[in-house]
Design a protein around this motif. Structure first.
Motif, PDB file in Angstrom:
ATOM      1  N   ASN A  79       0.858  -1.183   0.000  1.00 18.56           N
ATOM      2  CA  ASN A  79       0.000   0.000   0.000  1.00 18.56           C
ATOM      3  C   ASN A  79       0.892   1.231   0.000  1.00 18.56           C
ATOM      4  N   VAL A  80       0.507   2.223  -0.770  1.00 22.38           N
ATOM      5  CA  VAL A  80       1.274   3.465  -0.847  1.00 22.38           C
ATOM      6  C   VAL A  80       0.762   4.415   0.230  1.00 22.38           C
ATOM      7  N   GLU A  81       1.676   4.986   0.989  1.00 22.47           N
ATOM      8  CA  GLU A  81       1.326   5.926   2.053  1.00 22.47           C
ATOM      9  C   GLU A  81       2.012   7.262   1.818  1.00 22.47           C
ATOM     10  N   ALA A  82       2.004   7.711   0.583  1.00 23.37           N
ATOM     11  CA  ALA A  82       2.594   8.999   0.210  1.00 23.37           C
ATOM     12  C   ALA A  82       1.734   9.606  -0.887  1.00 23.37           C
ATOM     13  N   MET A  85       1.740  12.416  -5.981  1.00 28.43           N
ATOM     14  CA  MET A  85       0.876  12.816  -7.085  1.00 28.43           C
ATOM     15  C   MET A  85      -0.564  12.484  -6.734  1.00 28.43           C
ATOM     16  N   SER A  86      -1.465  13.061  -7.462  1.00 28.82           N
ATOM     17  CA  SER A  86      -2.897  12.826  -7.245  1.00 28.82           C
ATOM     18  C   SER A  86      -3.233  11.353  -7.438  1.00 28.82           C
ATOM     19  N   GLY A  87      -4.025  10.804  -6.519  1.00 26.23           N
ATOM     20  CA  GLY A  87      -4.476   9.426  -6.636  1.00 26.23           C
ATOM     21  C   GLY A  87      -3.492   8.387  -6.151  1.00 26.23           C
ATOM     22  N   MET A  88      -2.361   8.822  -5.608  1.00 23.96           N
ATOM     23  CA  MET A  88      -1.336   7.872  -5.166  1.00 23.96           C
ATOM     24  C   MET A  88      -1.594   7.351  -3.761  1.00 23.96           C
ATOM     25  N   LYS A 121      10.428  15.064  -3.831  1.00 26.50           N
ATOM     26  CA  LYS A 121      10.816  13.733  -3.363  1.00 26.50           C
ATOM     27  C   LYS A 121      10.601  12.762  -4.506  1.00 26.50           C
ATOM     28  N   TRP A 122      11.578  12.103  -4.940  1.00 20.69           N
ATOM     29  CA  TRP A 122      12.945  11.956  -4.511  1.00 20.69           C
ATOM     30  C   TRP A 122      13.871  11.926  -5.726  1.00 20.69           C
ATOM     31  N   VAL A 123      15.142  12.221  -5.520  1.00 21.38           N
ATOM     32  CA  VAL A 123      16.197  11.846  -6.460  1.00 21.38           C
ATOM     33  C   VAL A 123      17.213  11.063  -5.651  1.00 21.38           C
ATOM     34  N   ILE A 124      17.938  10.196  -6.345  1.00 23.84           N
ATOM     35  CA  ILE A 124      18.915   9.365  -5.648  1.00 23.84           C
ATOM     36  C   ILE A 124      20.328   9.823  -5.989  1.00 23.84           C
ATOM     37  N   HIS A 125      21.274   9.387  -5.184  1.00 25.99           N
ATOM     38  CA  HIS A 125      22.677   9.797  -5.330  1.00 25.99           C
ATOM     39  C   HIS A 125      23.187   9.573  -6.751  1.00 25.99           C
ATOM     40  N   THR A 188      10.311   5.502  -0.790  1.00 22.96           N
ATOM     41  CA  THR A 188      11.149   5.022   0.304  1.00 22.96           C
ATOM     42  C   THR A 188      10.358   4.009   1.123  1.00 22.96           C
ATOM     43  N   GLU A 189      11.058   3.247   1.959  1.00 21.83           N
ATOM     44  CA  GLU A 189      10.391   2.206   2.752  1.00 21.83           C
ATOM     45  C   GLU A 189       9.282   2.767   3.621  1.00 21.83           C
ATOM     46  N   ASP A 190       9.502   3.951   4.207  1.00 23.06           N
ATOM     47  CA  ASP A 190       8.484   4.497   5.103  1.00 23.06           C
ATOM     48  C   ASP A 190       7.270   5.068   4.359  1.00 23.06           C
TER      49      ASP A 190
END
Length: 195
Positions: A79-82, A85-88, A121-125, A188-190
């Motif tokens: 389940n997405v908890e972020a 974007m709209s509808g995510m 959120k987000w870009v990676i190294h 991300t995991e959280d």
């Protein structure tokens, strides 16, 4: 007599066209808030993500390491908890990839002249130009080589936050009846939970 009928017909047609034009696109009320009047933490999510490439190719940057023990295995349902974007938020998703890296929230002005984006959120190294091997720190500036959004690639960005974690690529169907999103980067995991 003929000219009165013709005039009446033309006026009737214009009236119908005018009513049609007034009604077009007004099926639902729309709200708009420009980025100058929006709270800083909402600019990226509500306005800045309008140009976001929500689906991706699934290709990952060179040097990105697959996670050895991710909390969510490739192929698992989450389940997405972020709300990037709209509808995510609260959508069900499938894990497509899991990678260990450093992830950054960034702020920048798009190279295409778009409105400033804050706390993206987000870009990676591995999506930064010549970042070195060590993680950057909040406040550092660097050029990004990712194209998650219009005007992002090549922009000079300020690092807002830094986290070493596992990041995920997901597929999901937005809850707002949008199109299927495939290979969405990054979560991300959280921001995910087991079903």
């Amino acid at each position: 007599m003929l000219s009165k009928k013709l005039l009446t017909g033309i006026l009737s047609l214009l009236f119908i066209l005018l009513l049609s034009a007034c009604n077009a696109g007004n099926d639902a009320p729309q709200e708009h808030m420009d980025s100058e009047n929006m709270p800083n933490d909402q600019i990226d999510q509500d306005d800045g993500h309008m140009g976001m490439n929500h689906s991706g190719s699934g290709e990952v940057p060179d040097g990105l390491q697959e996670a050895e023990n991710p909390a969510f295995e490739v192929g698992s349902q989450v389940n997405v908890e972020a709300d990037h974007m709209s509808g995510m938020n609260s959508a069900e998703a499938t894990i497509v990839g899991a990678y260990d890296t450093t992830v950054y929230a960034i702020s920048y002005t798009p190279t295409d002249g778009g409105s400033p984006v804050r706390n993206h959120k987000w870009v990676i190294h591995e999506e930064l130009e010549n970042p070195g091997s060590e993680p950057l720190e909040a406040g550092d500036e660097v050029i990004v080589s990712a194209d998650h959004m219009a005007g992002m690639d090549g922009a000079t960005v300020a690092i807002d936050s830094v986290e070493e974690t596992t990041v995920y690529i997901i597929d999901f169907m937005p809850l707002d009846d949008g199109d299927q999103v495939t290979n969405h980067k990054w979560m991300t995991e959280d921001e995910l939970s087991a079903e």
